[in-house]
Write a protein that holds these residues in place. Structure first.
Motif, PDB file in Angstrom:
ATOM      1  N   LEU A 236      -4.942  10.986 -23.860  1.00 55.96           N
ATOM      2  CA  LEU A 236      -6.119  11.286 -24.684  1.00 55.96           C
ATOM      3  C   LEU A 236      -6.678  12.661 -24.344  1.00 55.96           C
ATOM      4  CD1 LEU A 236      -7.986   7.842 -24.661  1.00 55.96           C
ATOM      5  CD2 LEU A 236      -6.546   8.800 -26.460  1.00 55.96           C
ATOM      6  N   LEU A 237      -6.742  12.986 -23.069  1.00 56.34           N
ATOM      7  CA  LEU A 237      -7.248  14.301 -22.670  1.00 56.34           C
ATOM      8  C   LEU A 237      -6.358  15.422 -23.202  1.00 56.34           C
ATOM      9  CD1 LEU A 237      -8.289  13.474 -19.009  1.00 56.34           C
ATOM     10  CD2 LEU A 237      -9.819  14.246 -20.822  1.00 56.34           C
ATOM     11  N   LEU A 328     -17.169   8.754 -20.519  1.00 60.02           N
ATOM     12  CA  LEU A 328     -17.528   8.982 -19.119  1.00 60.02           C
ATOM     13  C   LEU A 328     -16.274   9.085 -18.255  1.00 60.02           C
ATOM     14  CD1 LEU A 328     -20.549   6.530 -18.701  1.00 60.02           C
ATOM     15  CD2 LEU A 328     -20.649   9.027 -18.675  1.00 60.02           C
ATOM     16  N   VAL A 329     -15.339   8.166 -18.466  1.00 58.06           N
ATOM     17  CA  VAL A 329     -14.098   8.196 -17.690  1.00 58.06           C
ATOM     18  C   VAL A 329     -13.319   9.475 -17.989  1.00 58.06           C
ATOM     19  CG1 VAL A 329     -11.899   7.053 -17.270  1.00 58.06           C
ATOM     20  CG2 VAL A 329     -13.975   5.683 -17.550  1.00 58.06           C
ATOM     21  N   LEU A 330     -13.188   9.799 -19.271  1.00 56.07           N
ATOM     22  CA  LEU A 330     -12.455  11.004 -19.662  1.00 56.07           C
ATOM     23  C   LEU A 330     -13.075  12.254 -19.051  1.00 56.07           C
ATOM     24  CD1 LEU A 330     -11.848  10.255 -23.452  1.00 56.07           C
ATOM     25  CD2 LEU A 330     -10.107  10.286 -21.660  1.00 56.07           C
ATOM     26  N   GLY A 331     -14.392  12.299 -19.030  1.00 54.68           N
ATOM     27  CA  GLY A 331     -15.075  13.495 -18.549  1.00 54.68           C
ATOM     28  C   GLY A 331     -15.009  13.682 -17.049  1.00 54.68           C
ATOM     29  N   GLY A 332     -14.639  12.625 -16.299  1.00 49.52           N
ATOM     30  CA  GLY A 332     -14.718  12.729 -14.852  1.00 49.52           C
ATOM     31  C   GLY A 332     -13.404  12.892 -14.123  1.00 49.52           C
ATOM     32  N   VAL A 333     -12.277  12.809 -14.837  1.00 52.48           N
ATOM     33  CA  VAL A 333     -11.011  12.688 -14.105  1.00 52.48           C
ATOM     34  C   VAL A 333     -10.154  13.942 -14.066  1.00 52.48           C
ATOM     35  CG1 VAL A 333     -10.928  10.208 -14.512  1.00 52.48           C
ATOM     36  CG2 VAL A 333      -9.759  11.744 -16.105  1.00 52.48           C
ATOM     37  N   ASP A 334     -10.213  14.796 -15.094  1.00 47.67           N
ATOM     38  CA  ASP A 334      -9.207  15.864 -15.148  1.00 47.67           C
ATOM     39  C   ASP A 334      -9.547  17.079 -14.291  1.00 47.67           C
ATOM     40  OD1 ASP A 334     -11.260  16.571 -16.834  1.00 47.67           O
ATOM     41  OD2 ASP A 334      -9.982  17.273 -18.462  1.00 47.67           O
ATOM     42  N   ASN A 335     -10.790  17.562 -14.372  1.00 49.40           N
ATOM     43  CA  ASN A 335     -11.155  18.765 -13.621  1.00 49.40           C
ATOM     44  C   ASN A 335     -10.933  18.618 -12.119  1.00 49.40           C
ATOM     45  OD1 ASN A 335     -11.739  21.030 -15.081  1.00 49.40           O
ATOM     46  ND2 ASN A 335     -13.954  20.842 -14.972  1.00 49.40           N
ATOM     47  N   PRO A 336     -11.482  17.584 -11.467  1.00 47.58           N
ATOM     48  CA  PRO A 336     -11.291  17.471 -10.010  1.00 47.58           C
ATOM     49  C   PRO A 336      -9.833  17.287  -9.607  1.00 47.58           C
ATOM     50  CG  PRO A 336     -13.128  16.103 -10.741  1.00 47.58           C
ATOM     51  CD  PRO A 336     -12.412  16.558 -11.971  1.00 47.58           C
ATOM     52  N   SER A 337      -9.101  16.438 -10.340  1.00 51.75           N
ATOM     53  CA  SER A 337      -7.723  16.161  -9.940  1.00 51.75           C
ATOM     54  C   SER A 337      -6.848  17.394 -10.076  1.00 51.75           C
ATOM     55  CB  SER A 337      -7.160  15.001 -10.771  1.00 51.75           C
ATOM     56  OG  SER A 337      -7.109  15.324 -12.152  1.00 51.75           O
ATOM     57  N   TYR A 338      -7.049  18.147 -11.148  1.00 54.17           N
ATOM     58  CA  TYR A 338      -6.222  19.324 -11.387  1.00 54.17           C
ATOM     59  C   TYR A 338      -6.550  20.435 -10.394  1.00 54.17           C
ATOM     60  CZ  TYR A 338      -3.331  22.309 -14.392  1.00 54.17           C
ATOM     61  OH  TYR A 338      -2.330  23.097 -14.887  1.00 54.17           O
ATOM     62  N   ALA A 339      -7.851  20.638 -10.104  1.00 52.14           N
ATOM     63  CA  ALA A 339      -8.254  21.674  -9.150  1.00 52.14           C
ATOM     64  C   ALA A 339      -7.684  21.389  -7.766  1.00 52.14           C
ATOM     65  CB  ALA A 339      -9.775  21.766  -9.094  1.00 52.14           C
ATOM     66  N   ALA A 340      -7.730  20.134  -7.339  1.00 47.98           N
ATOM     67  CA  ALA A 340      -7.219  19.788  -6.019  1.00 47.98           C
ATOM     68  C   ALA A 340      -5.713  19.994  -5.943  1.00 47.98           C
ATOM     69  CB  ALA A 340      -7.574  18.338  -5.693  1.00 47.98           C
ATOM     70  N   PRO A 394      -7.134  26.812 -14.901  1.00 50.49           N
ATOM     71  CA  PRO A 394      -8.010  25.862 -15.613  1.00 50.49           C
ATOM     72  C   PRO A 394      -7.216  24.697 -16.188  1.00 50.49           C
ATOM     73  CG  PRO A 394      -7.632  27.808 -16.955  1.00 50.49           C
ATOM     74  CD  PRO A 394      -7.025  28.100 -15.607  1.00 50.49           C
ATOM     75  N   ILE A 395      -7.856  23.549 -16.253  1.00 52.75           N
ATOM     76  CA  ILE A 395      -7.196  22.344 -16.757  1.00 52.75           C
ATOM     77  C   ILE A 395      -6.829  22.479 -18.227  1.00 52.75           C
ATOM     78  CG2 ILE A 395      -9.457  21.272 -17.139  1.00 52.75           C
ATOM     79  CD1 ILE A 395      -6.169  19.458 -16.379  1.00 52.75           C
ATOM     80  N   THR A 396      -7.652  23.172 -19.001  1.00 53.17           N
ATOM     81  CA  THR A 396      -7.341  23.467 -20.402  1.00 53.17           C
ATOM     82  C   THR A 396      -7.461  24.969 -20.620  1.00 53.17           C
ATOM     83  OG1 THR A 396      -9.644  23.066 -21.021  1.00 53.17           O
ATOM     84  CG2 THR A 396      -8.105  21.247 -21.322  1.00 53.17           C
TER      85      THR A 396
END
Length: 536
Positions: A236-237, A328-340, A394-396
């Motif tokens: 979805l993201l 809420l779930v969509l907004g919280g998962v991609d940025n932190p995981s990708y940055a790490a 960046p994630i996107t």
């Protein structure tokens, strides 16, 4: 009844000819002058490729996939930091200059506070019932107010601290079990799986108060259900604001020329399979009296269900609750995981950076306990590493589009009403006019000479970590906490090195030129703390 003085009829005919010529001449001059002044004052569209009739530049977009790379190539060829690319009847305005970006988001924030209507966002938001993807209007105002006041207030952030701690501890347990050296894998850890499941576990815990849908695994890792769910979430993201032909040519809707619609619907069916029964059972508990007051709330879902309007009726419908919990779930998962993932990959390539980060963690935290959220203000270098990952990787490629709600002049260009403004995360973060050695991972560039605290947000839009302005991210504190805890725990708890027979990890290789590493980062991890610290 009109009255004309009789002496006018006595004037010679030549006078009338002269009068009419002078009158019409005066009017012609006035009209010409009006248009000359209007054209002088009228701003032009930003530069861009010449569009075809009706379809605009869609043929070029389809012939040069991915669209994000093609757009940046067009801007490079035109030597411009703002462009106008017409897709169908929509003017798409990509921006790579922070000064122009700030003019959009700060000076003209109200005029660009809407979002486009698209196939994917319509499906994901159940008809625009949410916040992040919903066009400007009363529904957006209602949901944004709830997020700011009820879900992401400082009080709620503290209220949910124990749930975040549980997932940070489970992260250590899971990675420890994965990295214990075995004969067949040398302690190899798939960092992408670890990071994504940590973020999704955490968001499920905050929203639904669960880590697993079923039994999970004894090693702290995901079961089949969680793997299926996380894969659907990231699908979805991937398509939430993807360039889809039917979004620019409405007559083609339903034909699914790109294949996006089927993928979005399939992913939504998986997510709904897991989310909806939990939400429906919880709503029933509030209806039957099992839960009655705010004291009974255990998570964000309870808060959404318990909200009341002025007549003491439920403020949100079940469909609004289902849509917003997913967002809420969509907004919280991609940025932190990708940055790490990217930060660790970059630091493996530059071991001196890895050493500096672990030394900071050892000085601030020590090796007798685990990193806690209270340590975050003192971890300037770790936060600088996260900022640098946001900047360079960046994630996107683009931030979610802003839609012009009126004709607005920006940067000496006219931005027509209905235009989609795309702030380029990649273009801003790698702009050579702003950043020295823009393609080099240099965390120290974010450290301040006075030693003041480093934050992940970037209000001047020299890069984009979290959205800003009216459409800004209301969960910046949560996003910062997740990012630093994920990266910090992984760096503090484990020694990291590249996989066998790999001298350098290729960080500029993308799977589709659009987002994500070409393959997940798989690295060797070895525990560096006492064994008992890895067991929650």
């Amino acid at each position: 009844m009109s009255y004309t003085p009789t002496f006018l009829f006595l004037l010679p005919l030549s006078f009338w000819h002269l009068f009419l010529v002078m009158f019409f001449g005066f009017m012609v001059i006035k009209i010409i002058r009006h248009f000359l002044i209007a054209n002088t004052n009228k701003a032009k569209l930003p530069p861009g490729p010449k569009p075809w009739p009706i379809v605009g530049n869609l043929p070029e977009m389809l012939a040069n996939k991915p669209a994000t790379r093609w757009i940046h190539k067009v801007m490079e060829e035109l030597n411009t930091e703002i462009a106008c690319i017409r897709l169908g009847n929509v003017h798409v305005i990509p921006v790579t200059c922070p000064i122009i970006a700030l003019e959009f988001i700060r000076k003209h924030d109200a005029a660009f506070a809407s979002r486009p209507i698209s196939m994917s966002t319509n499906i994901i938001s159940k008809g625009f019932l949410t916040t992040a993807v919903t066009p400007f209007g009363e529904q957006w105002k209602k949901m944004k107010k709830i997020l700011v006041n009820e879900l992401f207030s400082p009080h709620k952030h503290q209220w949910l601290a124990n749930k975040r701690n549980e997932e940070a501890d489970n992260l250590m347990f899971y990675v420890y079990n994965k990295c214990k050296i075995a004969d067949d894998d040398d302690g190899l850890v798939n960092v992408r799986i670890v990071a994504r499941h940590y973020c999704c576990n955490l968001m499920r815990k905050l929203v639904f108060n669960i880590r697993y849908f079923e039994e999970g695994r004894n090693d702290g890792g995901p079961g089949f259900e969680e793997v299926e769910y996380v894969d659907a979430i990231f699908t979805l993201l991937r398509y939430v604001f993807a360039f889809c032909v039917s979004d620019y040519m409405p007559l083609l809707r339903g034909l699914d020329i790109d294949g996006h619609e089927k993928k979005v619907k399939d992913a939504m069916s998986i997510v709904n399979k897991y989310n909806d029964p939990i939400i429906e059972r919880r709503i029933e508990k509030w209806k039957d009296g099992s839960k009655t007051s705010a004291a009974d709330a255990e998570d964000l879902l309870d808060i959404l269900i318990s909200l009341k309007d002025a007549n003491n009726k439920p403020l949100l419908t079940s469909e609004e609750i289902k849509a917003q919990t997913l967002e809420l779930v969509l907004g919280g998962v991609d940025n932190p995981s990708y940055a790490a993932e990217f930060a660790i990959a970059e630091m493996i390539n530059q071991p001196d950076l890895l050493l500096r980060a672990t030394e900071e963690l050892d000085n601030v935290v020590g090796k007798e306990r685990l990193l806690q959220e209270s340590d975050i203000p003192n971890l300037n270098y770790v936060k600088a590493c996260a900022r640098e990952a946001f900047r360079l990787h960046p994630i996107t490629i683009f931030n979610p589009p802003h839609v012009a709600m009126d004709n607005i002049k920006v940067g000496n260009y006219m931005i027509p009403k209905g235009s989609h403004v795309l702030l380029s995360k990649q273009g801003l973060g790698r702009n050579p006019k702003i950043w020295n050695e823009p393609y080099k991972f240099k965390p120290e560039r974010h450290l301040k000479n006075d030693g003041s605290m480093v934050v992940l947000a970037e209000p001047d839009l020299k890069f984009i970590s979290f959205s800003t302005g009216r459409r800004g991210c209301p969960g910046i504190v949560l996003g910062t906490t997740m990012t630093v805890m994920l990266l910090g725990r992984l760096l503090h708890g484990f020694h990291w090195s590249g996989p066998p027979n790999v001298s350098t990890i290729d960080l500029l290789k993308y799977s589709n030129g659009d987002r994500y590493l070409g393959g997940p980062l798989v690295a060797i991890a070895k525990p560096r703390l006492a064994v008992e610290l890895y067991h929650p």
